[in-house]
Design a protein around this motif. Structure first.
Motif, short mmCIF file in Angstrom:
data_model
loop_
_atom_site.label_atom_id
_atom_site.label_comp_id
_atom_site.label_asym_id
_atom_site.label_seq_id
_atom_site.Cartn_x
_atom_site.Cartn_y
_atom_site.Cartn_z
N SER A 33 0.79 -1.23 0.00
CA SER A 33 0.00 0.00 0.00
C SER A 33 0.82 1.27 0.00
O SER A 33 0.26 2.36 -0.03
CB SER A 33 -0.97 -0.01 1.18
OG SER A 33 -0.26 -0.22 2.38
N THR A 34 2.15 1.15 0.02
CA THR A 34 3.02 2.32 -0.11
C THR A 34 4.05 2.02 -1.20
O THR A 34 4.31 0.85 -1.52
CB THR A 34 3.77 2.64 1.20
OG1 THR A 34 4.68 1.56 1.48
CG2 THR A 34 2.80 2.84 2.37
N ALA A 35 4.64 3.07 -1.74
CA ALA A 35 5.66 2.88 -2.78
C ALA A 35 6.84 2.05 -2.28
O ALA A 35 7.28 1.14 -2.99
CB ALA A 35 6.10 4.23 -3.32
N PRO A 36 7.37 2.31 -1.07
CA PRO A 36 8.49 1.47 -0.61
C PRO A 36 8.12 -0.01 -0.47
O PRO A 36 8.91 -0.89 -0.80
CB PRO A 36 8.87 2.09 0.74
CG PRO A 36 8.45 3.52 0.64
CD PRO A 36 7.19 3.48 -0.18
N LEU A 37 6.92 -0.29 0.02
CA LEU A 37 6.48 -1.69 0.14
C LEU A 37 6.34 -2.34 -1.23
O LEU A 37 6.75 -3.48 -1.44
CB LEU A 37 5.15 -1.78 0.89
CG LEU A 37 5.19 -1.50 2.39
CD1 LEU A 37 3.76 -1.47 2.95
CD2 LEU A 37 6.03 -2.54 3.12
N ALA A 38 5.76 -1.62 -2.18
CA ALA A 38 5.60 -2.15 -3.53
C ALA A 38 6.96 -2.39 -4.18
O ALA A 38 7.20 -3.43 -4.80
CB ALA A 38 4.76 -1.21 -4.39
N ALA A 39 7.88 -1.43 -4.04
CA ALA A 39 9.22 -1.56 -4.63
C ALA A 39 9.94 -2.77 -4.05
O ALA A 39 10.57 -3.54 -4.78
CB ALA A 39 10.01 -0.28 -4.40
N ALA A 40 9.85 -2.94 -2.72
CA ALA A 40 10.51 -4.08 -2.08
C ALA A 40 9.91 -5.40 -2.56
O ALA A 40 10.64 -6.36 -2.83
CB ALA A 40 10.40 -3.96 -0.56
N ALA A 41 8.59 -5.45 -2.68
CA ALA A 41 7.93 -6.69 -3.12
C ALA A 41 8.29 -7.05 -4.56
O ALA A 41 8.37 -8.22 -4.91
CB ALA A 41 6.41 -6.54 -2.99
N LEU A 42 8.52 -6.03 -5.39
CA LEU A 42 8.80 -6.26 -6.80
C LEU A 42 10.29 -6.28 -7.13
O LEU A 42 10.68 -6.64 -8.24
CB LEU A 42 8.12 -5.17 -7.64
CG LEU A 42 6.60 -5.17 -7.59
CD1 LEU A 42 6.05 -3.86 -8.13
CD2 LEU A 42 6.05 -6.36 -8.37
N GLY A 43 11.13 -5.86 -6.18
CA GLY A 43 12.57 -5.80 -6.45
C GLY A 43 12.95 -4.71 -7.43
O GLY A 43 13.84 -4.90 -8.26
N VAL A 44 12.25 -3.56 -7.35
CA VAL A 44 12.55 -2.44 -8.24
C VAL A 44 12.85 -1.19 -7.40
O VAL A 44 12.58 -1.16 -6.20
CB VAL A 44 11.39 -2.14 -9.22
CG1 VAL A 44 11.08 -3.36 -10.08
CG2 VAL A 44 10.13 -1.69 -8.49
N GLU A 45 13.39 -0.17 -8.06
CA GLU A 45 13.63 1.10 -7.38
C GLU A 45 12.30 1.74 -6.99
O GLU A 45 11.33 1.66 -7.75
CB GLU A 45 14.38 2.06 -8.30
CG GLU A 45 15.81 1.70 -8.59
CD GLU A 45 16.44 2.74 -9.50
OE1 GLU A 45 16.46 3.93 -9.12
OE2 GLU A 45 16.91 2.34 -10.58
N VAL A 46 12.27 2.40 -5.85
CA VAL A 46 11.04 3.05 -5.39
C VAL A 46 10.57 4.10 -6.40
O VAL A 46 9.37 4.31 -6.56
CB VAL A 46 11.20 3.62 -3.96
CG1 VAL A 46 12.08 4.87 -3.95
CG2 VAL A 46 9.86 3.90 -3.33
N GLY A 47 11.48 4.71 -7.13
CA GLY A 47 11.11 5.71 -8.14
C GLY A 47 10.33 5.13 -9.30
O GLY A 47 9.65 5.86 -10.02
N ALA A 48 10.41 3.82 -9.51
CA ALA A 48 9.69 3.16 -10.61
C ALA A 48 8.26 2.80 -10.23
O ALA A 48 7.53 2.24 -11.03
CB ALA A 48 10.45 1.91 -11.06
N ILE A 49 7.86 3.14 -9.01
CA ILE A 49 6.48 2.91 -8.59
C ILE A 49 5.67 4.16 -8.93
O ILE A 49 6.01 5.27 -8.53
CB ILE A 49 6.40 2.63 -7.07
CG1 ILE A 49 7.23 1.40 -6.70
CG2 ILE A 49 4.94 2.48 -6.64
CD1 ILE A 49 6.83 0.09 -7.37
N ALA A 50 4.61 3.97 -9.70
CA ALA A 50 3.71 5.08 -10.05
C ALA A 50 2.66 5.17 -8.94
O ALA A 50 1.68 4.45 -8.95
CB ALA A 50 3.07 4.85 -11.41
#
Length: 158
Positions: A33-50
């Motif tokens: 539910s947050t960009a850092p959580l999504a980035a961690a779950a996907l293994g991508v940079e937090v900046g790549a989360i829209a």
């Protein structure tokens, strides 16, 4: 396979497909539910989360698709858009405008189209990830796909 998706995510899937975008909605085991959580779950940079943020301005909802690495400068954005004050929407206003809950707001699949701003910083990433209508669902797309999908105005938001 859309039959395994939550109902809100099926609406998003259908809207994404109707726009000619091919990314599949991914169901995550834990809420992102947050960009850092999504980035961690996907293994991508937090900046790549829209990150999908809903605001109210001039009496109407405003969807801001911002890079997860940014915070929206609402005063500067209001000036760039030539609008009155931009305020964070309440959880109830978010649900009413999007049909989705905070933490899972997708860029599409809403009851009616929303005026949308897309953070120009997202263009730096070849692939970005957006929420799929619930805090447990996400999908990949390109910056150009996001702009086309939302009909958004590309601006600096921070």
């Amino acid at each position: 396979m859309t039959e395994n998706l939550p109902p809100r995510s099926r609406l998003v899937h259908d809207a994404v497909r109707a726009a000619g975008i091919g990314g599949e909605i991914v169901v995550l085991p834990d809420a992102a539910s947050t960009a850092p959580l999504a980035a961690a779950a996907l293994g991508v940079e937090v900046g790549a989360i829209a990150n999908s943020l809903v605001f109210f301005s001039d009496g109407a909802p405003l969807l801001v698709m911002t890079s997860g690495a940014h915070r929206v400068d609402t005063a500067a954005l209001a000036e760039r858009l030539g609008r009155g004050k931009i305020q964070r929407a309440t959880p109830e206003q978010v649900r009413e405008a999007t049909g989705q809950a905070i933490g899972g707001v997708a860029p599409t699949g809403h009851p009616a189209p929303l005026t949308t701003v897309v953070d120009e910083a997202l263009a730096a990433y070849p692939e970005i990830w957006a929420a799929g209508g619930t805090p447990h669902t996400v999908f990949p797309l390109t910056f150009d796909d996001l702009v086309r999908l939302t009909g958004g105005t590309v601006l600096k938001v921070d």
